[in-house]
Write a protein that holds these residues in place. Structure first.
Motif, PDB file in Angstrom:
ATOM      1  N   LEU A  54       2.229   6.202  -6.104  1.00  9.80           N
ATOM      2  CA  LEU A  54       2.611   5.173  -7.296  1.00  9.80           C
ATOM      3  C   LEU A  54       3.073   6.443  -8.497  1.00  9.80           C
ATOM      4  CD1 LEU A  54       2.822   2.747  -8.937  1.00  9.80           C
ATOM      5  CD2 LEU A  54       0.401   2.712  -9.238  1.00  9.80           C
ATOM      6  N   GLY A  55       2.124   7.480  -8.624  1.00 12.30           N
ATOM      7  CA  GLY A  55       2.494   8.433  -9.569  1.00 12.30           C
ATOM      8  C   GLY A  55       3.807   9.327  -9.184  1.00 12.30           C
TER       9      GLY A  55
ATOM     10  N   HIS B 253       1.499   1.252  -3.686  1.00 15.02           N
ATOM     11  CA  HIS B 253       0.374   0.918  -4.614  1.00 15.02           C
ATOM     12  C   HIS B 253      -0.479   2.300  -4.715  1.00 15.02           C
ATOM     13  CE1 HIS B 253      -2.447  -0.834  -7.034  1.00 15.02           C
ATOM     14  NE2 HIS B 253      -3.400  -0.862  -6.268  1.00 15.02           N
ATOM     15  N   GLN B 254      -0.691   3.181  -3.438  1.00 16.87           N
ATOM     16  CA  GLN B 254      -1.568   4.231  -3.390  1.00 16.87           C
ATOM     17  C   GLN B 254      -1.510   5.015  -4.748  1.00 16.87           C
ATOM     18  OE1 GLN B 254      -1.390   7.418  -2.743  1.00 16.87           O
ATOM     19  NE2 GLN B 254      -3.300   7.870  -2.432  1.00 16.87           N
ATOM     20  N   ARG B 255      -2.503   5.371  -5.268  1.00 14.98           N
ATOM     21  CA  ARG B 255      -2.451   5.993  -6.541  1.00 14.98           C
ATOM     22  C   ARG B 255      -1.488   7.211  -6.682  1.00 14.98           C
ATOM     23  NH1 ARG B 255      -5.199  10.399  -9.013  1.00 14.98           N
ATOM     24  NH2 ARG B 255      -6.054  11.130  -7.265  1.00 14.98           N
TER      25      ARG B 255
ATOM     26  N   ARG C  64      11.393   7.661 -11.078  1.00 13.02           N
ATOM     27  CA  ARG C  64      12.040   6.486 -11.422  1.00 13.02           C
ATOM     28  C   ARG C  64      13.535   6.483 -12.064  1.00 13.02           C
ATOM     29  NH1 ARG C  64      11.315   1.685 -15.390  1.00 13.02           N
ATOM     30  NH2 ARG C  64      11.605  -0.130 -13.853  1.00 13.02           N
TER      31      ARG C  64
ATOM     32  N   THR D 145       2.311  18.353 -11.808  1.00 10.45           N
ATOM     33  CA  THR D 145       2.083  17.068 -12.802  1.00 10.45           C
ATOM     34  C   THR D 145       1.061  16.264 -12.389  1.00 10.45           C
ATOM     35  OG1 THR D 145       4.473  17.303 -13.483  1.00 10.45           O
ATOM     36  CG2 THR D 145       3.310  15.165 -13.932  1.00 10.45           C
ATOM     37  N   LEU D 146       0.766  16.052 -10.939  1.00 10.79           N
ATOM     38  CA  LEU D 146      -0.083  15.297 -10.459  1.00 10.79           C
ATOM     39  C   LEU D 146      -1.254  15.900  -9.903  1.00 10.79           C
ATOM     40  CD1 LEU D 146       2.573  12.819  -8.739  1.00 10.79           C
ATOM     41  CD2 LEU D 146       1.331  12.273 -10.778  1.00 10.79           C
ATOM     42  N   ARG D 147      -1.440  17.181 -10.280  1.00 11.69           N
ATOM     43  CA  ARG D 147      -2.424  18.033  -9.713  1.00 11.69           C
ATOM     44  C   ARG D 147      -2.966  17.913  -8.364  1.00 11.69           C
ATOM     45  NH1 ARG D 147      -6.563  17.069 -14.938  1.00 11.69           N
ATOM     46  NH2 ARG D 147      -5.182  17.460 -16.459  1.00 11.69           N
TER      47      ARG D 147
ATOM     48  N   ASP E 122       0.713  -1.210   0.072  1.00 11.89           N
ATOM     49  CA  ASP E 122       0.088   0.008   0.080  1.00 11.89           C
ATOM     50  C   ASP E 122       0.740   1.355  -0.075  1.00 11.89           C
ATOM     51  OD1 ASP E 122      -2.517  -1.167  -0.093  1.00 11.89           O
ATOM     52  OD2 ASP E 122      -2.467  -1.438   1.938  1.00 11.89           O
TER      53      ASP E 122
ATOM     54  N   LEU F  22       9.305   0.094  -6.489  1.00 17.97           N
ATOM     55  CA  LEU F  22       8.832   0.510  -7.537  1.00 17.97           C
ATOM     56  C   LEU F  22       8.918  -0.642  -8.473  1.00 17.97           C
ATOM     57  CD1 LEU F  22       6.848   2.320  -9.105  1.00 17.97           C
ATOM     58  CD2 LEU F  22       8.913   3.607 -10.228  1.00 17.97           C
TER      59      LEU F  22
ATOM     60  N   SER G 192       6.875   6.829  -9.746  1.00 19.94           N
ATOM     61  CA  SER G 192       6.908   6.627 -11.149  1.00 19.94           C
ATOM     62  C   SER G 192       7.510   8.018 -12.059  1.00 19.94           C
ATOM     63  CB  SER G 192       5.402   6.574 -11.820  1.00 19.94           C
ATOM     64  OG  SER G 192       5.577   6.266 -13.089  1.00 19.94           O
ATOM     65  N   LEU G 193       7.307   9.201 -11.617  1.00 22.47           N
ATOM     66  CA  LEU G 193       7.820  10.425 -12.232  1.00 22.47           C
ATOM     67  C   LEU G 193       9.544  10.407 -11.875  1.00 22.47           C
ATOM     68  CD1 LEU G 193       5.125  12.815 -11.473  1.00 22.47           C
ATOM     69  CD2 LEU G 193       6.016  12.054 -13.716  1.00 22.47           C
TER      70      LEU G 193
ATOM     71  N   LEU H  29       2.053  -5.549 -10.863  1.00 22.71           N
ATOM     72  CA  LEU H  29       1.079  -5.204 -11.775  1.00 22.71           C
ATOM     73  C   LEU H  29       0.934  -5.804 -13.145  1.00 22.71           C
ATOM     74  CD1 LEU H  29       0.889  -1.367 -11.113  1.00 22.71           C
ATOM     75  CD2 LEU H  29      -0.425  -2.861 -10.422  1.00 22.71           C
TER      76      LEU H  29
ATOM     77  N   ILE I 275       5.699  -2.690 -10.155  1.00 26.20           N
ATOM     78  CA  ILE I 275       5.585  -3.157 -11.535  1.00 26.20           C
ATOM     79  C   ILE I 275       5.345  -4.160 -11.877  1.00 26.20           C
ATOM     80  CG2 ILE I 275       6.455  -2.516 -13.695  1.00 26.20           C
ATOM     81  CD1 ILE I 275       5.389   0.137 -12.425  1.00 26.20           C
TER      82      ILE I 275
END
Lengths: 106, 106
Positions: free
Chosen positions: B25-26, B20-22, B32, B45-47, B17, B91, B29-30, B98, B95
């Motif tokens: 994860l963003g 994984h939390q949205r 990485r 970028t992630l608002r 978690d 990460l 990922s940015l 996923l 991945i």
């Protein structure tokens, strides 16, 4: 639950917490082919407690993504859970967003 | 953060978690590819709001997945964020989980 993301946006902006949350993603994923599953099978497969599974099922049923039916039997009640068309669409949108995220890592 | 799942287990059991939390994860990922990013760039970028980004950065820094450094400038302070080797490994494990989940849907 439309996918409102555009190609310019980061893929995680297309993820919906109702579907993305780890346990709920597992539940929807197990039900995706349309077959009903018993409460106990979901609980064992995802290693949950009754309370935890009930809590996540309620979120998904309230969102219209799952249906749950109770089958009265000899001295025991079984609960069956089935994905709805909206649930299938929401899971497909989640999978599409995850594909985009993973694609960005290739 | 080792991947303790076995091939018999549902792929969602391999998700953590923290990663994984949205939003987190963003963020991971940015970052990485190893380049540092400014706080404001991540936020746009992630608002996110400042508060929301700060909250998620704290979870990731506390877990040892990110490092954050403050750069004192002319009248303003800039915060830079960088992924750690543990963050990169976490990460990559996410991945991989996923991919297994998506593979089960193909």
């Amino acid at each position: 639950m439309p996918d409102t993301s555009s190609p310019d946006e980061h893929p995680t902006l297309g993820l919906d917490d109702v579907v993305h949350q780890r346990t709920r993603l597992g539940i929807l994923s197990l039900l995706r082919d349309g077959a009903s599953m018993q409460f106990g099978v979901l609980r064992e497969t995802l290693r949950l407690t009754d309370g935890n599974l009930n809590r996540h099922l309620k979120v998904l049923v309230d969102a219209g993504l799952l249906e749950s039916t109770r089958e009265e039997g000899k001295g025991r009640t079984r609960t069956w859970v089935t994905i709805t068309p909206a649930g299938r669409a929401a899971l497909d949108a989640e999978i599409a967003a995850l594909r985009a995220l993973i694609g960005a890592h290739d």
